[in-house]
Design a protein around this motif. Structure first.
Motif, PDB file in Angstrom:
ATOM      1  N   ILE A 127     -17.890  -0.983  -7.899  1.00  0.00           N
ATOM      2  CA  ILE A 127     -16.827  -0.813  -6.909  1.00  0.00           C
ATOM      3  C   ILE A 127     -16.785  -2.009  -5.964  1.00  0.00           C
ATOM      4  O   ILE A 127     -15.716  -2.547  -5.647  1.00  0.00           O
ATOM      5  N   ILE A 131     -13.618  -4.579  -5.447  1.00  0.00           N
ATOM      6  CA  ILE A 131     -12.904  -4.684  -4.173  1.00  0.00           C
ATOM      7  C   ILE A 131     -13.038  -6.069  -3.575  1.00  0.00           C
ATOM      8  O   ILE A 131     -12.072  -6.640  -3.038  1.00  0.00           O
ATOM      9  N   SER A 138      -7.076  -6.008  -5.524  1.00  0.00           N
ATOM     10  CA  SER A 138      -7.581  -4.703  -5.903  1.00  0.00           C
ATOM     11  C   SER A 138      -6.567  -3.961  -6.767  1.00  0.00           C
ATOM     12  O   SER A 138      -6.922  -3.321  -7.749  1.00  0.00           O
ATOM     13  N   SER A 159      -3.667  -0.363 -11.275  1.00  0.00           N
ATOM     14  CA  SER A 159      -4.889  -1.164 -11.225  1.00  0.00           C
ATOM     15  C   SER A 159      -4.945  -2.124 -12.411  1.00  0.00           C
ATOM     16  O   SER A 159      -4.943  -3.341 -12.235  1.00  0.00           O
ATOM     17  N   PRO A 180      -3.268   7.827  -4.545  1.00  0.00           N
ATOM     18  CA  PRO A 180      -3.990   8.077  -3.294  1.00  0.00           C
ATOM     19  C   PRO A 180      -3.570   9.387  -2.649  1.00  0.00           C
ATOM     20  O   PRO A 180      -2.496   9.926  -2.924  1.00  0.00           O
ATOM     21  N   ASN A 184      -5.698   9.836   3.932  1.00  0.00           N
ATOM     22  CA  ASN A 184      -6.839   8.984   3.592  1.00  0.00           C
ATOM     23  C   ASN A 184      -6.625   8.399   2.199  1.00  0.00           C
ATOM     24  O   ASN A 184      -6.918   9.058   1.195  1.00  0.00           O
ATOM     25  N   PRO A 185      -6.112   7.163   2.100  1.00  0.00           N
ATOM     26  CA  PRO A 185      -5.806   6.604   0.779  1.00  0.00           C
ATOM     27  C   PRO A 185      -7.026   6.128   0.013  1.00  0.00           C
ATOM     28  O   PRO A 185      -6.894   5.696  -1.128  1.00  0.00           O
ATOM     29  N   THR A 186      -8.221   6.194   0.618  1.00  0.00           N
ATOM     30  CA  THR A 186      -9.417   5.771  -0.111  1.00  0.00           C
ATOM     31  C   THR A 186      -9.867   6.814  -1.124  1.00  0.00           C
ATOM     32  O   THR A 186     -10.694   6.516  -1.984  1.00  0.00           O
ATOM     33  N   SER A 187      -9.365   8.039  -1.004  1.00  0.00           N
ATOM     34  CA  SER A 187      -9.647   9.063  -1.998  1.00  0.00           C
ATOM     35  C   SER A 187      -8.382   9.346  -2.789  1.00  0.00           C
ATOM     36  O   SER A 187      -7.270   9.122  -2.309  1.00  0.00           O
ATOM     37  N   GLU A 206       0.584  -3.255   0.347  1.00  0.00           N
ATOM     38  CA  GLU A 206       0.312  -2.950   1.753  1.00  0.00           C
ATOM     39  C   GLU A 206       1.371  -2.020   2.328  1.00  0.00           C
ATOM     40  O   GLU A 206       1.057  -1.072   3.057  1.00  0.00           O
ATOM     41  N   ALA A 209       0.869   1.426   0.982  1.00  0.00           N
ATOM     42  CA  ALA A 209      -0.279   2.074   1.626  1.00  0.00           C
ATOM     43  C   ALA A 209       0.101   2.602   3.008  1.00  0.00           C
ATOM     44  O   ALA A 209      -0.317   3.698   3.406  1.00  0.00           O
ATOM     45  N   ILE A 213      -0.284   6.443   4.230  1.00  0.00           N
ATOM     46  CA  ILE A 213      -1.102   6.784   5.397  1.00  0.00           C
ATOM     47  C   ILE A 213      -0.284   7.525   6.446  1.00  0.00           C
ATOM     48  O   ILE A 213      -0.760   8.475   7.079  1.00  0.00           O
TER      49      ILE A 213
END
Length: 236
Positions: A127, A131, A138, A159, A180, A184-187, A206, A209, A213
């Motif tokens: 990971i 990143i 990414s 990806s 996403p 929380n877009p990290t999960s 961006e 995202a 968010i």
């Protein structure tokens, strides 16, 4: 107004309380993002300091030196961040050398002998390399996919194209799409979607995202259309 006069009447000017409320809301829109940004940065710096400083000897800490020499008990934010940056630079420089590569290879071989640790380390390393890779982004592009069923669209991030066994067993070209979650877009979820079912978007990753968010409250292009502070007072 006289009879026959078609001049439209001016709307009544808002009262003092309404103007104060609108000015307060306008100021809040300006201050809130700036304040939250500085608060987040300040909090992250404090968290890094609290994690790093216990490992730093007291004789190398400026706050301890000031306390011992002048009796000044100061909470200097950022000392731990500075030590962390210097330590990371030294580790990166050493890892590029012959001795550093040998030590790193020995440590990785040692980790590979530990059943649970090697799985965690391997996943985190992959990971981090993905990143922090400098020669690729990414995610390639933002897209739309029908999820969780036909007729309902969700924003995703392309990806890569499906590779290896996944590409060999698939009957059609597939794309790896990260879906996403909000806010929380990290999960999220990894979806393998047929390439023909993916709708590519012109917006940047961006901007997409930000849309995720904000839960759909911030759309790309709004800043260009309104490149000024919003005026909440209709009477000016």
């Amino acid at each position: 107004m006289q009879l026959g006069d078609d001049t439209p009447s001016r709307p009544p000017r808002p009262g003092l309380f309404a103007r104060l409320r609108n000015n307060f809301l306008t100021g809040l829109i300006v201050i809130a993002p700036i304040g939250l940004t500085f608060w987040l940065i300040w909090s992250v710096i404090g968290w890094i300091d609290g994690w790093v400083l216990p490992f730093v000897p007291h004789r190398y800490r400026p706050d301890i030196w000031l306390l011992q020499q002048f009796g000044l008990d100061l909470d200097i934010r950022g000392i731990g961040v500075a030590f962390f940056l210097v330590f990371t630079l030294i580790v990166g420089w050493a890892a590029k050398g012959l001795i550093g590569r040998s030590i790193l290879r020995f440590a990785e071989n040692l980790v590979q002998t530990m059943p649970i640790v090697r799985s965690v380390y391997g996943g985190l390393k992959q990971i981090a390399e993905t990143i922090l890779a400098q020669d690729q982004s990414s995610f390639e592009q933002a897209c739309l996919v029908e999820y969780p069923r036909k007729g309902i669209w969700a924003i995703g991030f392309v990806s890569t194209s499906a590779k290896g066994e996944l590409a060999a067993r698939a009957e059609m070209p597939m794309l790896s799409v990260f879906l996403p979650t909000t806010p929380n877009p990290t999960s999220g979820f990894l979806l393998l979607v047929p390439e023909d079912d993916v709708v590519m978007l012109d917006m940047s990753v961006e901007d997409a995202a930000k849309l995720v968010i904000s839960a759909g409250l911030v759309y790309p292009g709004e800043k260009d259309a309104k490149d000024r502070v919003p005026d909440l007072d209709p009477a000016g």
